[in-house]
Scaffold this motif. Structure first.
Motif, PDB file in Angstrom:
ATOM      1  N   TYR A  11       0.824  -1.205   0.000  1.00 11.97           N
ATOM      2  CA  TYR A  11       0.000   0.000   0.000  1.00 11.97           C
ATOM      3  C   TYR A  11       0.864   1.262   0.000  1.00 11.97           C
ATOM      4  N   GLN A  12       0.326   2.265  -0.688  1.00 11.74           N
ATOM      5  CA  GLN A  12       0.963   3.575  -0.721  1.00 11.74           C
ATOM      6  C   GLN A  12      -0.072   4.618  -0.304  1.00 11.74           C
ATOM      7  N   GLU A  13       0.287   5.469   0.633  1.00 11.90           N
ATOM      8  CA  GLU A  13      -0.639   6.490   1.123  1.00 11.90           C
ATOM      9  C   GLU A  13      -0.646   7.667   0.159  1.00 11.90           C
ATOM     10  N   TRP A  18      -5.432   4.700   1.128  1.00 12.41           N
ATOM     11  CA  TRP A  18      -4.451   3.646   0.878  1.00 12.41           C
ATOM     12  C   TRP A  18      -4.743   3.029  -0.492  1.00 12.41           C
ATOM     13  N   ASP A  20      -3.545   0.178  -3.154  1.00 12.97           N
ATOM     14  CA  ASP A  20      -2.742  -1.041  -3.212  1.00 12.97           C
ATOM     15  C   ASP A  20      -2.064  -1.161  -4.577  1.00 12.97           C
ATOM     16  N   ASP A  75       3.855   0.438   2.563  1.00 12.36           N
ATOM     17  CA  ASP A  75       3.441  -0.324   3.745  1.00 12.36           C
ATOM     18  C   ASP A  75       2.754  -1.615   3.320  1.00 12.36           C
TER      19      ASP A  75
END
Length: 703
Positions: A11-13, A18, A20, A75
């Protein structure tokens, strides 16, 4: 260790949401591809200078820093991934993956540090939280406060609006206000668009379909400014995902489409695409508001100071150079009319669907772009209003469905071949066999057409047929109801026997009538073909041995509990479907074992059935039904004859008064009449019993 490491569900904010995607570590670079937008972030191995392993809300995360000052955070890792990632970084990137603990004390007093594009708030040298400065939309200052406002993300349920920092006055440095210094550091990296300086070039009065209207487009080095009569929009180049140049079906106009993420907003309306419409005949001479040296240094030959050509070519060329993205054009697809698009309707509006090399795009209201990698399957369906068109349905992996309707049936072959060549999953595969040539499936006809859904249901039903066979009785078969094939116990008025007897009796009358009325053509009575005797339905034997199970059912009974344990919560129908798949995958040797058991069970059944018949069993209920049927007919005849006698008695006794002398003189005769009546009644009952037991044809012959 291999040359690459790949991780899914990473995941990237992005502005509070979030997204995926997939992350791959290779010897040359680090690549992350977002599943939502398809955007690819690539970090060269030589640029990495920082790697931190941190415990975050979604498991564990990695923070990567580059020599150019960019920071990337991913993450969704597991605790066991640390060792192999650390070894890979040491071997290939010469960077040590260090563990960094986050502060979870919840204190609101600490130190604010600016490191590249991040504002880090630390408590006792441990990071409490980080603010990406690119998310800041506005920065306001007060006496001892700095307020940060953030860009909003429509995909998040809850958004952070603003954060206020209290900055205490500094005692050491009086020359610069600490509040102003804090604000300058924020604004230097914040995504705040300020129209300062002159525009590189300006395009006047361009026709825009989304948002609708005519706008002046001012091209700045870092953003695009749309200036209309009512609204203004400022679009940073960092929000541009893709550029499309699409020819109109009339071959006289061109669409230039700009895909945006996040979209531009106007009230509650979101515009994910900016669509411009150009005429091919419109030309333009353009001069950039830059020196030739600056143009050469900035654009490296992609643009020149003075350019001329078609208007759409000038706009697309400038946008390609400033955004630094490729322009997508239609591929080799050609429709029935020779155009590179298909006319169709999406929702309530008509538009054009463009099959591209890596996806589909529909323009223009509302615009839709679907990449092949996010498509789960496609489906060709009949048109809901007419058979001269069909629908093209696209289902994404997220569960969304897009239906493009009212496509001309002549486009089917080209579109099917395109989808097949791109190896997309076609839900109703096999539908094309019924549409060869002139696509007869959509011709105006009342005949039943091929139904792909029905074919799928039949395929799934084959799995359950084997199970249903074990529950059917031996030799029992269902027959459809045919009113014309009833038992010929009584000759109907249209039967050949009945018409023959009637015609023989009334032969003279018919001859006279034909002589009198020669003008009229005699009616020709077509004799019906003799019906085949109805095959009697075998009755189920009561009390007999149960029919043996097939090899599949024996295997299913032994494997049902195992299937339930391997698939908790599975439904009964899903068990049958799963069992059918497992049965088809069994090897020949494994099936032979169950075939042997089924054969043994069948031999035992035949033996038990023979013993049952020899012991006098197997009597069916057909004789009981026939007796009930004949008994019912007798009772009905008796009721009819009794009612007829009563009517005759009522008809004969019209006189309500009889004298005494008449009663005395007729007493003896009434006794004899009563005896004769009872005798006649008995004889009529006997004749009725004979009539029930004999066929109708023989009864008429005797008459």
């Amino acid at each position: 260790m291999g040359d690459t490491l790949e991780f899914s569900d990473i995941y990237q904010e992005v502005k509070g949401s979030w997204n995926d995607g997939r992350l791959r570590f290779s010897k040359q670079n680090v690549v992350y591809k977002s599943s939502k937008t398809g955007k690819v972030d690539s970090i060269q191995a030589g640029e990495l200078n920082l790697a931190q392993w941190r415990r975050v809300c979604l498991g564990h995360g990695i923070k990567l820093g580059t020599s150019s000052g960019h920071v990337y955070k991913y993450d969704g890792f597991r605790d066991t991934d640390f060792e192999k990632i650390s070894e890979f970084f040491k071997a290939n990137y010469k960077v040590e993956l260090t563990e960094k603990d986050m502060c979870v004390k919840g204190w609101n007093w600490g130190t604010a540090k600016f490191s590249g594009p991040l504002l880090s708030f630390e408590v006792n040298d441990s990071t409490a939280f980080e603010v990406p400065l690119s998310n800041v939309s506005q920065c306001a200052t007060g006496k001892n406060e700095v307020t940060l406002e953030f860009h909003q993300n429509d995909d998040t349920e809850v958004s952070l609006m603003e954060v206020r920092f209290y900055v205490p006055p500094s005692q050491s440095d009086e020359r610069q206000d600490p509040v102003e210094a804090f604000a300058e550091n924020v604004l230097s990296k914040a995504d705040v668009i300020q129209a300062t300086g002159d525009a590189v070039c300006i395009f006047k009065e361009l026709q825009c379909l989304t948002p609708r209207g005519r706008y002046d487009i001012r091209i700045y080095p870092t953003f695009l400014h749309l200036h209309g009569k009512t609204f203004d929009y400022k679009i940073p180049y960092t929000t541009v995902l893709r550029l499309f140049l699409l020819p109109h079906k009339d071959q006289r106009q061109m669409f230039f489409v700009i895909s945006l993420d996040p979209p531009i907003k106007q009230g509650q309306t979101r515009y994910h695409f900016l669509i411009l419409l150009f005429s091919k005949e419109e030309d333009l001479s353009l001069t950039l508001n830059m020196s030739e040296e600056d143009v050469e240094r900035r654009f490296e030959g992609k643009l020149s100071k003075n350019m001329s050509g078609s208007l759409y070519e000038m706009v697309s060329r400038v946008m390609k150079a400033l955004v630094n993205r490729k322009i997508t054009v239609p591929g080799n697809f050609q429709g029935h009319s020779g155009a590179q698009c298909i006319t169709c309707s999406y929702k309530a509006s008509s538009g054009l669907l463009y099959p591209l090399e890596r996806g589909f795009i529909y323009v223009h209201k509302p615009p839709v772009h679907l990449r092949f990698e996010e498509i789960s399957c496609v489906n060709f369906a009949r048109g809901t209003t007419t058979t001269r068109s069909f629908d093209f349905e696209i289902e994404t992996k997220q569960g969304n469905q897009y239906t493009f309707s009212s496509i001309e049936r002549e486009e089917y072959g080209k579109l099917f071949d395109f989808v097949n060549a791109k190896k997309l999953n076609i839900k109703n595969r096999g539908f094309k066999e019924g549409m060869k040539g002139k696509i007869d499936e959509y011709s105006d006809s009342d005949d039943d057409q091929h139904d792909a859904y029905l074919e799928r249901m039949k395929a799934e039903g084959k799995i359950r047929e084997e199970g249903n066979d074990s529950e059917e009785s031996d030799g029992e078969s269902d027959e459809s109801f045919n009113p014309g094939e009833e038992d010929d116990d009584i000759a109907e008025e249209y039967d050949s026997n009945a018409s023959a007897s009637d015609s023989s009796e009334d032969g003279d009358d018919s001859d006279d009538a034909s002589e009198k009325k020669k003008a009229k053509k005699p009616k020709v009575v077509k004799e019906k073909k003799e019906r085949k005797p109805r095959k009697e339905k075998k009755q189920k034997e009561t009390g007999g041995p149960k029919r043996p199970m097939s090899a599949y059912m024996l295997w299913l009974n032994s494997s049902r509990e195992r299937i339930k344990s391997e698939n908790p919560g599975i439904s009964i129908t899903e068990i049958s479907k799963k069992a059918g798949e497992m049965w088809r995958q069994l090897g020949k040797d494994e099936k032979e074992e169950w075939d042997t058991k089924a054969g043994e069970a069948k031999r035992n059944y035949e033996k038990a059935k023979q013993e049952f018949k020899e012991s006098g069993g197997g009597a069916t209920s057909s004789s009981k039904k026939e007796s009930r049927k004949s008994g019912g007919k007798k009772e009905e005849k008796k009721r009819k004859s009794a009612s007829a006698d009563k009517d005759r008695e009522r008809g004969g006794g019209n006189d309500s008064f009889k004298s005494k002398e008449f009663i005395e003189t007729s007493e003896s005769s009434s006794d004899s009449d009563h005896k004769s009546k009872s005798k006649r009644k008995k004889e009529s009952d006997d004749e009725e019993e004979e009539a029930v037991s004999t066929p109708a044809s023989s009864e008429e012959e005797s008459d």
